[in-house]
Every structure is written in C-alpha cells, then in structure tokens.
Design a protein around this motif. Structure first.
Motif, PDB file in Angstrom:
ATOM      1  N   PRO A  79       0.843  -1.199   0.000  1.00 29.12           N
ATOM      2  CA  PRO A  79       0.000   0.000   0.000  1.00 29.12           C
ATOM      3  C   PRO A  79       0.882   1.254   0.000  1.00 29.12           C
ATOM      4  CG  PRO A  79       0.153  -0.892   2.218  1.00 29.12           C
ATOM      5  CD  PRO A  79       0.967  -1.800   1.339  1.00 29.12           C
ATOM      6  N   GLN A  80       0.311   2.390  -0.388  1.00 28.58           N
ATOM      7  CA  GLN A  80       1.092   3.629  -0.410  1.00 28.58           C
ATOM      8  C   GLN A  80       0.314   4.747   0.285  1.00 28.58           C
ATOM      9  OE1 GLN A  80       3.395   4.458  -3.895  1.00 28.58           O
ATOM     10  NE2 GLN A  80       3.207   2.380  -4.719  1.00 28.58           N
ATOM     11  N   LEU A  81       1.072   5.641   0.949  1.00 24.39           N
ATOM     12  CA  LEU A  81       0.486   6.743   1.715  1.00 24.39           C
ATOM     13  C   LEU A  81       0.533   8.045   0.920  1.00 24.39           C
ATOM     14  CD1 LEU A  81       1.953   6.316   5.332  1.00 24.39           C
ATOM     15  CD2 LEU A  81      -0.482   6.514   4.784  1.00 24.39           C
ATOM     16  N   PHE A  82      -0.538   8.843   1.034  1.00 25.39           N
ATOM     17  CA  PHE A  82      -0.627  10.136   0.365  1.00 25.39           C
ATOM     18  C   PHE A  82      -1.050  11.166   1.394  1.00 25.39           C
ATOM     19  CE2 PHE A  82      -1.361   6.687  -2.484  1.00 25.39           C
ATOM     20  CZ  PHE A  82      -0.665   7.021  -3.646  1.00 25.39           C
ATOM     21  N   ALA A  84       4.266  14.094   5.148  1.00 25.88           N
ATOM     22  CA  ALA A  84       4.883  12.967   4.443  1.00 25.88           C
ATOM     23  C   ALA A  84       6.364  12.859   4.792  1.00 25.88           C
ATOM     24  CB  ALA A  84       4.704  13.145   2.935  1.00 25.88           C
ATOM     25  N   GLN A  85       6.982  14.012   4.956  1.00 24.82           N
ATOM     26  CA  GLN A  85       8.416  14.090   5.245  1.00 24.82           C
ATOM     27  C   GLN A  85       8.825  13.243   6.459  1.00 24.82           C
ATOM     28  OE1 GLN A  85       9.554  18.262   5.486  1.00 24.82           O
ATOM     29  NE2 GLN A  85      11.274  17.712   6.821  1.00 24.82           N
ATOM     30  N   GLY A  86       7.980  13.214   7.496  1.00 23.51           N
ATOM     31  CA  GLY A  86       8.345  12.489   8.713  1.00 23.51           C
ATOM     32  C   GLY A  86       7.467  11.269   8.972  1.00 23.51           C
ATOM     33  N   ALA A  87       6.673  10.863   7.975  1.00 20.95           N
ATOM     34  CA  ALA A  87       5.725   9.765   8.201  1.00 20.95           C
ATOM     35  C   ALA A  87       6.434   8.459   8.553  1.00 20.95           C
ATOM     36  CB  ALA A  87       4.837   9.570   6.974  1.00 20.95           C
ATOM     37  N   HIS A  88       7.684   8.299   8.061  1.00 15.99           N
ATOM     38  CA  HIS A  88       8.406   7.056   8.331  1.00 15.99           C
ATOM     39  C   HIS A  88       8.834   6.933   9.792  1.00 15.99           C
ATOM     40  CE1 HIS A  88      11.361  10.164   7.460  1.00 15.99           C
ATOM     41  NE2 HIS A  88      12.195   9.480   8.214  1.00 15.99           N
ATOM     42  N   GLU A 117      15.250  14.443  17.361  1.00 15.57           N
ATOM     43  CA  GLU A 117      15.280  14.303  15.910  1.00 15.57           C
ATOM     44  C   GLU A 117      13.901  14.502  15.293  1.00 15.57           C
ATOM     45  OE1 GLU A 117      16.947  11.378  12.405  1.00 15.57           O
ATOM     46  OE2 GLU A 117      16.038  10.525  14.191  1.00 15.57           O
ATOM     47  N   THR A 118      12.853  14.079  16.010  1.00 16.77           N
ATOM     48  CA  THR A 118      11.504  14.187  15.455  1.00 16.77           C
ATOM     49  C   THR A 118      10.973  15.619  15.489  1.00 16.77           C
ATOM     50  OG1 THR A 118      10.429  13.680  17.550  1.00 16.77           O
ATOM     51  CG2 THR A 118      10.956  11.821  16.115  1.00 16.77           C
ATOM     52  N   ALA A 119      11.691  16.566  16.091  1.00 11.89           N
ATOM     53  CA  ALA A 119      11.258  17.966  16.057  1.00 11.89           C
ATOM     54  C   ALA A 119      11.248  18.500  14.629  1.00 11.89           C
ATOM     55  CB  ALA A 119      12.139  18.833  16.955  1.00 11.89           C
ATOM     56  N   GLY A 120      11.851  17.765  13.703  1.00 14.86           N
ATOM     57  CA  GLY A 120      11.789  18.138  12.298  1.00 14.86           C
ATOM     58  C   GLY A 120      10.473  17.740  11.639  1.00 14.86           C
ATOM     59  N   THR A 121       9.561  17.140  12.402  1.00 10.10           N
ATOM     60  CA  THR A 121       8.294  16.643  11.875  1.00 10.10           C
ATOM     61  C   THR A 121       7.135  17.297  12.615  1.00 10.10           C
ATOM     62  OG1 THR A 121       9.349  14.526  11.504  1.00 10.10           O
ATOM     63  CG2 THR A 121       6.963  14.532  11.508  1.00 10.10           C
ATOM     64  N   PRO A 122       6.253  18.003  11.933  1.00 12.92           N
ATOM     65  CA  PRO A 122       5.127  18.602  12.642  1.00 12.92           C
ATOM     66  C   PRO A 122       4.081  17.540  12.958  1.00 12.92           C
ATOM     67  CG  PRO A 122       4.926  19.019  10.298  1.00 12.92           C
ATOM     68  CD  PRO A 122       6.198  18.253  10.485  1.00 12.92           C
TER      69      PRO A 122
END
Lengths: 408, 408
Positions: free
Chosen positions: A75-78, A84-88, B240-245
């Motif tokens: 599956p893929q996330l949108f 999206a930048q920190g979703a991982h 490190e996660t402070a880069g993620t909102p």
C-alpha cells in the motif's frame, strides 16, 4: 544531538508499537477481504485504519490524507508534504511509498488535495482507471470529506467507485494477542483514571477542576507506561443536564444533592478502554437508586450473554428483559466494538449491541457495554469494557458496578 | 434537585456564552451572504459553525448532524435523537426547531441518518426540492461525510446542490466585541499554560508527564474562568523528530542536548488561542540559535505588515524576505485565521497567510502567525496569536519571542 543507541530504541519500540510481521498479517487479511469483494483498490482515510495497517500516527488528519491498498503488493500513503516528510517515524513503509502533496493545495476553493492524490495514485499504480476496475472508498469515514470523494470520482472515468462498507474496520474487529495486551494496559489506565475522577467529584469543586485531574492522570498512564490521548474528552454531565449525553464540561461547581455521570477512556498506543460510572453527592433520590439497581442487574445479564456464538441482538435482549421487569426501557444500543480510536470516536463502527445486529461474537473481540439511561432531568450511566475470551468476557477495568454515593 | 435560581444562572451564563441578539445578528449576516449567492438553503455540518450560529455545543459530531439555514426564517437542527433531546441546553433554538433521528439509523450499511434528515428537512420546509432551488452544503467540512452528501443528493431530484465554499467560516472571520473578549481570555489561558509547559520540560522527564501538566492547566483556565478542551492535543515533537510537525507524545524521557517544540492552545468557550515555542535543554547548536534569530526578526517583519488593508501575500513576503537574508526558506503558510475551534482543527479554513491569499485584512480578524521551520533532524517553532486592531496587531499571549534555553 542524539546518540544512535537511544534513537534505535525510539524507532523500534515507541514509534512502532508492533513488529512489521503484524502489519503484514493485517494487510494480508485486508487484501483477502478485498479479493472476496472483487475490489481492485481500497482508499483508506480513517486515521484508525491508517494506524492499524501501517503504524502511521500523527495529528495530521485535519488535512486530506489516505492509504491506498492495491489488490496485491504494497500500500502507499498520500498526505500533505510537511507530514509525508516524517511519516516514516511511525509508519513501517519505506519512504518511496509515501507521497506528499504541495502546500498550496491546502484550503483552496479552486483546487483540492484529492485532485493531486488521485493523479499520483494512478501514476504510481495503486489505482487503475480501467473498465472492470473496482475502487472502494471509505465514504462514511470521518476525515474523507464529500469534496475528497467528488475529486476522486471525477478523476475516475472508467473505474467503478463503491463504498468500502467499513472493510478495514471489520478486519480490525478480532484483536491479535499483541493487541489484547495493549487493551489490558489501556484498561489499567482507565481504572486508575476513573478512581481519580471519583475521588475528585466533591461539592464546590468546579467541573473543569475534576477534568484537570482526569486529563493529568490520562497522560501519566499506569505501570510506568505513559497514557495516550483519548478520542473523546472526558464527559461529565451533572445535575439536570445528566439527562443529556455528550455534554462536555463547564466551570460551574458541583453541588450537594446532584448526581454526575462520568465517561472517560484509558488509552495506550491508540487502543482505547472507555469506562463510565455515576456518582451521587449526598443521598441519592429513590428513583436514581432504583434505576442503578436495575441497570447493575441488567449488566450482569448482558455480560452472561456476551460470549462466543452469541449476537448483539441477544446481549441487548438480556439487558432489556431484565430492566423491563423494573419498568425501564432503553432505546439506544447497549454497547459497541472497541479497539483503536482517533477523534471524534472510540467506537469501531462495526458491531453494535442492539436488536438489529446478528453478527456472531468471537473470541478476541472487545466491547464497551455502556448502559446510559437518559431521563428527563437526570441520568445514570454504568459501563463495562471487556475482551471476549473462549469462556466469556474478561473485564478490562474491574471497578465496582454500582452507583457511587458520597454521603459526607 | 436544583433550585430554580441556580438553574437560571446555568442556562443563561454558562450554556449560552452569548446573548440571543448576537446569534440573530450572525444569522442575518449568513442569510445576507446566501442571498448574494442565490442560495435557498444552506446545510451546515461543521461543529464550529453550528456553535457560531446557535450555541449548540456537545461532543455529538461523531454521528451525522447539521443545521439547515433557509433563505429567510429560523434555522433548524437535525441530530441523533439522544442528542436532540438536550440540545436546548446549549442551543438558543426552541425545541420544535430541533429534530432527532431514530437510534437504529446509526452505523448501518443499508440506511443512513442523512436519508432521514433530508426527508425531515423537506417536510418542515427548510429544504425545497424544486427547480430553481439552490442548496449549498459544506462539502469540505470535517464531519460531513461523502455518504451524507450522497444521501442528500439522492433525495434532491430537482434542486441544484452546490458547495458552500465555507460561507459561514467567512462570516466568522471578523470577530464581534464579545468574541474578542473570549479570545482575550483564551490568550491568558494559553500564556499561563505555555509557561507551565516550559517550566516542566526538563531532562529525564517523560514527554507524557509534560503533557499531563499542560492538560491540567488547560482545564483549570485563568482568572477563575475554566478552560475548555482544545481542538488539537498538545504537540511536542522532540530531538530528531522535532523536524516533523503534528507528532503527538510518547512516554520516552526528554534528554539533555535536545530541543523540543511545543504547540498548544488556551481555549475559552470554544474560542482558541494557539501558541508555539521551542525549548532547548542545554546549550543549543549554533544552527538552531541562528535559525531562531532569523525567525524572530521575520516575525517582527510579519507583525508589522499584519494590519488593516494588507494581504496574506504581503505578510508572508515580509517574513520570507527577512529569513531569506539568512539563507532560509519556508514553503508552508506563515499563519491562518483563528476563532472557534472543534477537533481536529483550530484554524478557520479561510485566510491563510501565503502568497496565494489576496484577501484584505480587516480590524476584528484574528490570526495565528506560526513559523514552523522543519529541518532534516531538527526543527524550530515560534508563534504569535493576534487580534487585528485599527492600528495593527494586539498580542493575545505576549510571552518572550525567543528560543527558550535551559542551561543547567
């Protein structure tokens, strides 16, 4: 800034509460269910379903986002680019399966993020706009707006667009052993928090003061395990308004002679155990005591029936028949399936314990049996969160099942 | 159980935070806007818009509900029966204008509450299914699902169904003097809560412990006025996660050498004042200090531009030009309109402070100027909630506009 060892711990333990094989198993069961219904792609928008299938967990559901599950494969996330930048950090998916739409699509009258999502999904192949292709969307999920639906529909000229009928929610209904452990921790938190709430309901104390103590305890958690945020804020309708469900709090003081119904949840890694009790400040009116007695008896009858092979209809009937002997009627359902929750609801939107529900109850299911009696000018609430085992229900927050009376 | 005098106080002061004439004025402005767009009926589903137009306030938005505003005359509420029963505790509407759908319509695959709502609305006359009739619905509101939309559309055979384009949200954008007072109280709460949050960020303390203190203070409020629940839970991405909102909290401890960004809101009678600050445990890295300095300078430039007659484009440019001199770029908007909020968002979904927004800023508008710099592996956030006055912005939570450093 951070040393590697601790970061590994954060990534492996905290941000991913389940091992990857658990997510793979969940995906397999969803794709099996899709195959049975001949669905080529499933558009998942409910944050609880995103969390269930990938671990993705952030307060980003106020802008459009979805997971698209193809018939086979990953599956893929949108989602919005900044998310999206920190979703991982939370989702197990590799970063090439996570797509971010540009910021300028947010809150615009002329363009919509789902225009971009549909286009991108076709491009990466998790959607196909071909005759015979059957796309299912979660049309009654809380964060899949009508405009999102219309944008998706307008882009699909050939594929058929159908309702998912809560496909993922139904897969979620039987909890794995690891999920059951999360529920047990959430139950301990719920029990701890309710005891603190009951201790703090005192004449002269403001409703918001009691809530302050509840929210403090909800975050603290239990057994050194921190609490997570609840899908619903604490509700404590009091006095005359106790006859109305879903009222939140005010800053008026609690008063001697009044009853307060308290409904709250303990939450651990997004798994919810809700709990309700009623407390009377001073000697309760006779009618309230009588109602409480009937409801406790009805609860026991309902719990006796809540076992593998029964149906919601039977559980509801057991309760209804018992309270009918005391002259009471309850029109609404007496409970619902629970598990992962995100605002605005901790219910799973699958089984309801009511006359219309004929689904067979199975081991591993979890329910909130909630008996709210909303009368004219007063009310009573008692609930029991349970996990269904082979032999019957396991109580997750075993507090006394009675009206709490503070006489002093 | 309660004496009459106190009940009157509850009904008049707490449950209805505004006098009826304020609601009548809001309705008149909505109906004027409808007339300009030749809308015969407006289907309002956003809980913030329901609250704005009627005072209705309960955690009932997880099942379908709406207010339907006709071109002239009184609007009417449609909701689940158990909620309709007590809606008059908070809504100013008389009980004959509040309609409850039966419990058995909740969470069913075959029938939907909006089938009932559409039918009932036609019956009572707030909807008309005639050629030339133009019905607007809030198709991008969070709690108006695709299925609700489809049920409404299917019942309307002759009327045209169009997007509301956030009609009520745009009417909400200029705050009345009474609303401005609510915002000032919310600002005091935000300032108090942020100070408590900053005091509690210490090495070794768990993230959830800091959240416990924040949530306690949010409910307590300020000046003996109780706090209300926020539309978004406290967010404190750290290290490190402070880069993620938008990441919420875990139960891991805060560590020396790391920075934490904190975003939270003070809330009073559903009016929100959000606030963000960043705190460094120990001496901050040079790059973080440099970024913080550029952002503070950019904030001042943005606030200088945030006055009647300016546009979001100009405010954004003032910020962007300033930080560009330090080599920084921010892709996302630098702020948005605020006021009433319900989960999952405290923004009004109208003006965004960004290049695409050419709306003229007016006195009485309120904004959250939020400068989030999400870098690779670190982040910085600083915000300023303001009310726009004739001469420029009034700061609602005037804390120091700098990176908070805890050296010990």
């Amino acid at each position: 800034m951070a040393d590697g060892g601790v970061l590994v711990e954060w990534e492996n333990i905290e941000s991913r509460p389940f091992p990857v094989r658990e997510y793979r198993d969940r995906l397999a069961r969803v794709q099996e269910s899709m195959a049975r219904r001949e669905i080529s792609s499933l558009v998942v928008a409910d944050p609880a379903n995103l969390y269930y299938l990938t671990g993705y967990n952030a307060w980003s559901f106020y802008t459009p986002q979805c997971l698209i599950v193809p018939a086979t494969g990953e599956p893929q996330l949108f989602m919005r680019a900044m998310d999206a930048q920190g979703a991982h950090y939370t989702a197990y998916l590799s970063t090439d399966l996570i797509h971010g739409y540009p910021e300028e699509l947010v809150h615009r009258p002329d363009v919509h993020p789902f225009d971009w999502i549909a286009e991108k999904a076709l491009e990466v192949g998790v959607l196909e706009d071909a005759r015979g292709s059957r796309v299912a969307a979660e049309t009654d999920a809380h964060f899949f707006s009508a405009r999102s639906y219309l944008a998706l529909r307008d882009r699909l000229q050939h594929a058929e667009l159908v309702d998912s009928l809560e496909l993922v929610n139904w897969v979620r209904i039987v909890k794995s052993p690891l999920e059951q452990d999360k529920m047990r921790v959430a139950g301990e938190i719920a029990q701890t928090v309710m005891q603190i709430a009951l201790d703090n309901v005192e004449p002269g104390r403001r409703q918001c003061d009691v809530v302050a103590h509840i929210q403090y305890a909800q975050a603290l958690g239990a057994r050194k395990l921190g609490g997570d945020y609840p899908a619903i804020v604490p509700m404590l309708p009091t006095g005359e308004t106790a006859g109305t469900p879903h009222l939140t709090w005010s800053d008026l003081p609690l008063r001697k002679g009044e009853a307060t119904t308290i409904e709250l949840a303990g939450v651990y890694h997004r798994y919810h155990v809700p709990l309700a009790r009623t407390v009377s400040l001073g000697k309760p009116p006779k009618e309230l005591r009588r109602c409480a007695g009937a409801v406790t008896e009805g609860l026991h009858a309902a719990l006796d029936m809540l076992r593998p092979g029964s149906t919601g209809r039977q559980v509801q009937a057991a309760f209804a028949d018992t309270i009918a002997r005391y002259g009471y009627v309850k029109e609404s359902r007496v409970g619902y399936s629970i598990g992962i929750g995100y605002p605005p609801d901790w219910g799973e939107r699958t089984i309801s314990l009511r006359a219309e529900d004929l689904t067979l109850i199975q081991p591993g299911m979890a329910f909130h049996v909630i008996l709210g009696m909303w009368m004219d000018g007063w009310g009573y609430e008692l609930s029991e969160p349970v996990l269904v085992g082979e032999d019957g229900p396991e109580r997750l927050a075993p507090l006394p099942q009675e009206l709490v009376v503070k006489k002093k």
